[in-house]
Scaffold this motif. Structure first.
Motif, PDB file in Angstrom:
ATOM      1  N   PHE A 323       0.835  -1.208   0.000  1.00  0.00           N
ATOM      2  CA  PHE A 323       0.000   0.000   0.000  1.00  0.00           C
ATOM      3  C   PHE A 323       0.867   1.254   0.000  1.00  0.00           C
ATOM      4  O   PHE A 323       1.873   1.331   0.716  1.00  0.00           O
ATOM      5  N   PHE A 324       0.476   2.229  -0.799  1.00  0.00           N
ATOM      6  CA  PHE A 324       0.979   3.601  -0.675  1.00  0.00           C
ATOM      7  C   PHE A 324      -0.184   4.418  -0.110  1.00  0.00           C
ATOM      8  O   PHE A 324      -1.223   4.544  -0.774  1.00  0.00           O
ATOM      9  N   ILE A 325      -0.003   4.957   1.091  1.00  0.00           N
ATOM     10  CA  ILE A 325      -1.093   5.678   1.757  1.00  0.00           C
ATOM     11  C   ILE A 325      -0.716   7.157   1.858  1.00  0.00           C
ATOM     12  O   ILE A 325       0.299   7.510   2.454  1.00  0.00           O
ATOM     13  N   VAL A 326      -1.521   8.002   1.238  1.00  0.00           N
ATOM     14  CA  VAL A 326      -1.263   9.438   1.222  1.00  0.00           C
ATOM     15  C   VAL A 326      -2.445  10.168   1.830  1.00  0.00           C
ATOM     16  O   VAL A 326      -3.529   9.598   2.018  1.00  0.00           O
ATOM     17  N   ASP A 327      -2.251  11.447   2.155  1.00  0.00           N
ATOM     18  CA  ASP A 327      -3.337  12.191   2.795  1.00  0.00           C
ATOM     19  C   ASP A 327      -3.817  13.371   1.969  1.00  0.00           C
ATOM     20  O   ASP A 327      -4.634  14.153   2.429  1.00  0.00           O
ATOM     21  N   LYS A 368      -6.276  -8.739  -1.822  1.00  0.00           N
ATOM     22  CA  LYS A 368      -5.764  -8.692  -3.185  1.00  0.00           C
ATOM     23  C   LYS A 368      -4.256  -8.476  -3.164  1.00  0.00           C
ATOM     24  O   LYS A 368      -3.729  -7.774  -2.292  1.00  0.00           O
ATOM     25  N   ARG A 369      -3.554  -9.078  -4.129  1.00  0.00           N
ATOM     26  CA  ARG A 369      -2.098  -8.920  -4.202  1.00  0.00           C
ATOM     27  C   ARG A 369      -1.763  -7.855  -5.251  1.00  0.00           C
ATOM     28  O   ARG A 369      -2.458  -7.715  -6.257  1.00  0.00           O
ATOM     29  N   GLY A 370      -0.680  -7.124  -5.014  1.00  0.00           N
ATOM     30  CA  GLY A 370      -0.248  -6.095  -5.950  1.00  0.00           C
ATOM     31  C   GLY A 370       0.166  -4.834  -5.230  1.00  0.00           C
ATOM     32  O   GLY A 370       0.396  -4.817  -4.017  1.00  0.00           O
ATOM     33  N   ILE A 371       0.274  -3.750  -5.994  1.00  0.00           N
ATOM     34  CA  ILE A 371       0.641  -2.443  -5.443  1.00  0.00           C
ATOM     35  C   ILE A 371      -0.568  -1.526  -5.568  1.00  0.00           C
ATOM     36  O   ILE A 371      -1.177  -1.431  -6.641  1.00  0.00           O
ATOM     37  N   PHE A 372      -0.896  -0.830  -4.482  1.00  0.00           N
ATOM     38  CA  PHE A 372      -2.117  -0.028  -4.438  1.00  0.00           C
ATOM     39  C   PHE A 372      -1.830   1.356  -3.855  1.00  0.00           C
ATOM     40  O   PHE A 372      -1.031   1.495  -2.937  1.00  0.00           O
ATOM     41  N   ILE A 373      -2.509   2.355  -4.402  1.00  0.00           N
ATOM     42  CA  ILE A 373      -2.422   3.720  -3.885  1.00  0.00           C
ATOM     43  C   ILE A 373      -3.794   4.100  -3.344  1.00  0.00           C
ATOM     44  O   ILE A 373      -4.806   3.900  -4.019  1.00  0.00           O
ATOM     45  N   THR A 374      -3.826   4.630  -2.138  1.00  0.00           N
ATOM     46  CA  THR A 374      -5.102   5.044  -1.571  1.00  0.00           C
ATOM     47  C   THR A 374      -4.928   6.257  -0.671  1.00  0.00           C
ATOM     48  O   THR A 374      -3.872   6.448  -0.056  1.00  0.00           O
ATOM     49  N   ILE A 408       3.000  -4.596   3.158  1.00  0.00           N
ATOM     50  CA  ILE A 408       3.848  -3.437   3.465  1.00  0.00           C
ATOM     51  C   ILE A 408       3.070  -2.170   3.164  1.00  0.00           C
ATOM     52  O   ILE A 408       2.376  -2.076   2.145  1.00  0.00           O
ATOM     53  N   ALA A 409       3.178  -1.208   4.052  1.00  0.00           N
ATOM     54  CA  ALA A 409       2.513   0.085   3.860  1.00  0.00           C
ATOM     55  C   ALA A 409       3.553   1.197   3.857  1.00  0.00           C
ATOM     56  O   ALA A 409       4.394   1.276   4.756  1.00  0.00           O
TER      57      ALA A 409
END
Length: 1015
Positions: A323-327, A368-374, A408-409
């Motif tokens: 995960f890529f977690i942004v604000d 789910k597997r992969g790279i995610f942006i949220t 991983i986040a």
């Protein structure tokens, strides 16, 4: 540095160090090459393919297909992209026997010792012309790194000369450079860069290893020792830290900076240890870390490098979720854009709560597997509460997203959202995950502490740190200077400013927290009204327009940070009265029902200019134009673009909004990106007075943490004076006047001491940037005399020593103020017009006598011309090569403190006459370069003899029988040539009374000439 003080010692030293780091040296003659036109060492590559792909049953047919894929790939943008993908992933080949398709790998990334590492020197390659590279590094027979070296003792050479040489080579032999990925330019320091033949300029960096100098650090970058886990290795860089990239619409490549490589691998290593510990029952429980890298040093790419390496570590993570977690929406866009720009696995953006739920519930709650942006706001308490209960119950009996180890986040600048209920809920949902936070501005306050949240204080405050001083020193960012502007009446009064600084409010102009006392609310509302006052904005807008036109327009761009959305609209209205309307654009959010008429009008105007597009698309398009096109030149913002926005052209921020702590540092750092080596600093013009209270505004940081983060304008002026005095000291023994003899004296002082020469050039360039940035400040007038004199010295140096016809013409427009000031002196105007530019040809001496009357200046011109002609271009012609020793003796005479100009001049004239004579003689004899090289070597060793011409014709005739194209790569042909040359040397042994040692030396030298000019 003493160890780099002699000719060729850079190349020798690097070669020795590479061998110590695992590279095997193979002389160029012993490389297994078919011809100079084929860059690959095909036998080496074939053996490697068999060795690395043994387990998939590779055969001769598959090897042929791999070679065809490589050799038939056409140089160019698409070819470069294709080759790099081959390196990383292998080549897809159909196996005829099994009728299956498999990937054949060119390198073994898992077992580094299963690869063959070869370095060679002075290798020849044929393209449109013939080139000879200093050091070429092969892995499995594929050329990957070209190192070009320059002599630190040379007057006109530097690492930049080596860089330009590689850029020239890329065009001359494109077939070679479709394979080569990294260039290194080395002198007393070394720089590395990606090979991008279709671009004239690429980003250049310097690798750094603790306790090592520039050369040693670069050598460490290419270590090939398998036991050095997570230390820099060429194959790790090739696979995980070098990518094809689209930047501002243009194709290029990006290669990691040393701190990006270091931080990314620390993350990968921590995850590796944590997972291994979980699997083996170990006690390594650290699964988080804080990466504290200063704004502008490339945090986004560091995150991507780390995520990509983890995602592709199949043995380690086994199909992870990252995960890529942004604000902030703009950070989400920036991250998506960066991923999309790279030729890399693309992430999926989680754009809604339902999509997030679907991800979590996927595969029976395994996720789910992969790279995610949220956006973190997708983790909403009320909507995820039941989901948490569900997944928590399931997690008690089996694996789910909640307890999986391979999650991983990455948190990007989530200051406002990482400390409350929202963050706690998110971390509970991903309680088995590893968390890594990236920031340039950590917070350390009660209830909001980045260190506690993502580190292990006090023992480990951060996993990796790279801050302001490092970034400025490395040239990845520039200084930030702040200047209070206008009278105090236009700024917030102390009471208002105190109220703001004491409040916990981050976005005072928007949502005021209920917890703030009514009295504070009233004061903050008073601040808002003050910042929205149309009369005040009118005064400031006029000042902004004036400052922009006089100092910024035509060179850089600007940003106006207003106190509210309403203030943005007022600023646009007022700026349009003083600047063309297209100069400025507003970047802010608009609501469906705007309560303020002026904001309604602003939205209507924007829509009218881009009929049929929605506001969000218009906003993105405007931001892209700001980065890539001439217009707009000024962006007007209030909340947007104050974090994560990267535009190197942005030099000045007009700040009319009170900010504090990390928000202040984040905002002002928008101006700190370097731009074409033209920006000395970013400039913050402060209209609210918050930077006058800098200590209070940044009170949560220690002095060490924010050292050099912001520099006052007064300190900046002091820095200008200090640098000017330092530059003058470099030439302290030179009289301060404009006589040609004085200018020549300055050049003599500089060229006699390489370190002094470097110091002067670097200091003057920085001084010029400061001078330009000072605008109309009175300090420029005060020190104009000294600056003008230094400019004259620099002008003379560039034209006489470096021999440029029009120095740095491509950046002249950025220094129009400087040029205007120095040209105000007729002395300099006359100087620039009167300096002769004499190109070397057959009439060089006649033109020299005609245009320069002073004997000392004539001597200098000859010295610098011969230095460039013979010492720099020596390998291009046997005539130049035969005169190296004479020119080096002339250079030694020039460096003597008590120069004999008459002797230098006479010696130089003799050498120039020798060059002309030698050219005429070669032409009259009808000799090829090879024949003339043999003749000159014989005469140099044995003296001039009339029968040498016939002897050379005879040996040349015998050699031609064996010297077909590519003969040097055929062992039989090479032995035949060596045999004939040995016979020739033996035939003249008695005639010239040669000892065995003399014979060996002569044979070796003659063979070297034959290889150079007859291969």
């Amino acid at each position: 540095m003493d160890k780099f003080s002699e000719k060729n010692l850079v190349e020798d030293y690097i070669l020795r160090k590479l061998q110590e780091n695992g590279w095997r040296f193979v002389p160029t003659d012993n490389l297994e090459r078919d011809s100079y036109k084929e860059p690959l060492l095909i036998p080496n590559l074939v053996r490697a393919l068999k060795r690395i792909n043994e387990d998939i049953g590779i055969g001769e047919e598959e090897i042929k297909k791999v070679l065809n894929e490589l050799m038939l790939t056409v140089p160019g943008i698409e070819g470069a992209k294709r080759i790099l993908n081959f390196y990383k992933s292998g080549i897809s080949v159909k196996f005829e026997k099994e009728h299956t398709v498999s990937y054949i790998h060119l390198f073994d990334f898992d077992n580094i010792d299963n690869n063959e590492f070869i370095v060679t020197r002075q290798a020849i390659y044929d393209g449109r012309e013939r080139i000879r590279t200093d050091l070429m590094m092969y892995v499995n027979g594929i050329p990957l790194v070209d190192i070009e070296c320059k002599n630190p003792a040379s007057i006109s050479e530097s690492w930049y000369s080596a860089y330009n040489q590689i850029k020239d080579y890329e065009k001359i032999v494109p077939e070679l450079y479709k394979y080569v990925q990294i260039g290194v330019a080395a002198e007393s320091q070394a720089k590395y860069f990606p090979i991008v033949p279709w671009q004239d300029d690429v980003k250049i960096s310097e690798w750094k290893e603790e306790g090592k100098d520039s050369i040693d650090s670069t050598v460490e970058m290419f270590s090939c020792r398998g036991e050095r886990f997570f230390a820099p290795t060429l194959l790790d860089i090739l696979k995980n830290f070098l990518f094809f990239r689209i930047e501002h619409g243009n194709a290029t490549k990006v290669i990691a900076r040393y701190m990006q490589y270091r931080a990314a691998n620390k993350i990968v290593n921590r995850v590796r240890k944590f997972i291994e510990s979980k699997e083996t029952g170990g006690n390594e429980l650290k699964n988080k870390g804080l990466i504290w890298h200063w704004q502008g040093s490339g945090k986004t790419l560091t995150m991507i490098f780390a995520a990509n390496k983890l995602f592709r570590s199949s043995r380690l993570l086994k199909n992870p979720t990252i995960f890529f977690i942004v604000d902030r929406v703009e950070l989400e866009d920036q991250l998506s854009d960066e991923f999309n720009a790279l030729d890399i696995v693309k992430p999926e953006t989680i754009g809604s709560v339902s999509a997030l739920k679907e991800l979590i519930k996927h595969d029976n709650y395994r996720g789910k597997r992969g790279i995610f942006i949220t956006l973190i706001h997708k983790f909403r308490e009320e909507e995820l509460k039941e989901l948490q209960k569900e997944i928590g119950a399931v997690s008690e009996t089996r694996e789910t997203l909640m307890n999986r180890k391979n999650v991983i986040a990455f948190i990007d600048e989530g200051h406002r959202t990482q400390y409350g209920l929202l963050a706690a809920q998110m971390k509970d949902l991903l309680k088995g995950a590893s968390f890594f936070a990236f920031t340039g501005t950590p917070i350390s306050k009660k209830g909001r502490d980045t260190y506690v949240e993502f580190s292990y204080p006090p023992d480990e405050k951060y996993l990796d740190k790279y801050f302001i001083t490092d970034s400025i020193k490395d040239g990845f960012t520039v200084k930030i200077i702040y200047q209070p502007r206008l009278e105090k009446e236009a700024q917030l009064n102390k009471d208002m400013l105190q109220t703001f600084l004491d409040s916990e409010l981050e976005e005072f102009s928007e949502d005021i927290k209920d917890s703030i006392e009514e009295r504070v609310k009233k004061r903050l509302n008073a601040i808002k009204l003050f910042l929205e006052n149309p009369n005040r904005i009118k005064i400031i807008a006029e000042d902004i327009a004036s400052h922009f036109k006089e100092n910024i327009d035509g060179k850089f761009k600007a940003m106006v940070v207003a106190g509210s959305r309403k203030a943005c609209a007022y600023y646009k209205q007022e700026l349009d009265k003083h600047l063309p309307e297209k100069y400025s654009e507003i970047i802010m959010s608009y609501r469906d029902r705007e309560p303020e008429t002026i904001i309604q009008n602003s939205a209507a105007e924007i829509k009218a200019q881009s009929w049929g597009k929605n506001i969000e698309d218009i906003r993105k398009e405007t931001i892209d134009k700001f980065k890539d096109e001439e217009l707009p030149k000024i962006l007007i913002v209030t909340d947007m673009l104050l974090a994560g926005f990267d535009a190197p052209e942005l030099e000045v921020m007009y700040l009319d909004k009170p900010l504090k702590e990390h928000r202040l540092l984040q905002a002002v750092a928008r101006t700190n990106r370097p731009f074409k080596d033209l920006k000395e600093a970013g400039l913050i013009i402060d209209y609210v007075g918050v930077l006058g209270e800098l200590k209070r505004a940044l009170e949560m940081y220690s002095k060490e943490d924010i050292k050099d983060a912001l520099i006052s304008y007064e300190s900046f002026k002091e820095a200008f004076v200090e640098l000017l005095e330092e530059t003058m000291k470099v030439l302290k023994e030179v009289p301060v006047d404009y006589e040609r003899s004085t200018l020549l004296k300055a050049v003599e002082v500089l060229t006699a001491d390489k370190e002094k020469e470097k110091a002067f050039v670097e200091k003057y360039k920085n001084l010029r940037k400061l001078f330009e940035l000072l605008g109309a400040d009175g300090v420029k007038i005060q020190y104009l005399g000294d600056f003008r004199w230094l400019s004259a010295i620099y002008t003379y140096y560039r034209k006489v020593v470096v021999q440029e016809s029009d120095y740095e013409t491509d950046i002249q427009k950025y220094y129009d103020k400087t040029i205007k000031f120095i040209h105000a002196s007729t002395d300099i105007a006359k100087l620039e017009k009167s300096l002769p530019q004499i190109a070397f040809d057959g009439s060089y001496l006649d033109k020299l006598e005609e245009r320069i009357k002073d004997r000392e200046e004539k001597a200098a011109n000859i010295v610098f011309t011969l230095n460039k002609l013979v010492l720099v271009e020596r390998h291009m012609n046997p005539i130049y090569e035969s005169l190296i020793e004479k020119v080096e003796r002339l250079m030694a005479m020039w460096r003597e403190k008590t120069r004999d100009y008459e002797k230098i001049y006479t010696g130089g004239v003799n050498i120039l006459q020798s060059i002309n004579t030698l050219f005429k003689r070669k032409e009259s004899l009808g000799f090829s370069d090879t024949e003339y090289a043999i003749l000159l070597e014989l005469e140099n060793k044995l003296g001039k003899e009339s029968n040498f011409v016939e002897k050379v014709k005879d040996i040349s005739k015998r050699l031609k029988e064996y010297m077909f194209p590519g003969w040097i790569n055929q062992s039989t042909a090479k032995k035949d040539v060596e045999r004939e040359m040995r016979r020739f040397v033996r035939s003249i042994k008695s005639e010239y009374n040669l000892s065995l040692k003399d014979m060996d030396e002569l044979h070796e030298n003659l063979m070297e000439r034959v290889k150079n000019y007859g291969a």
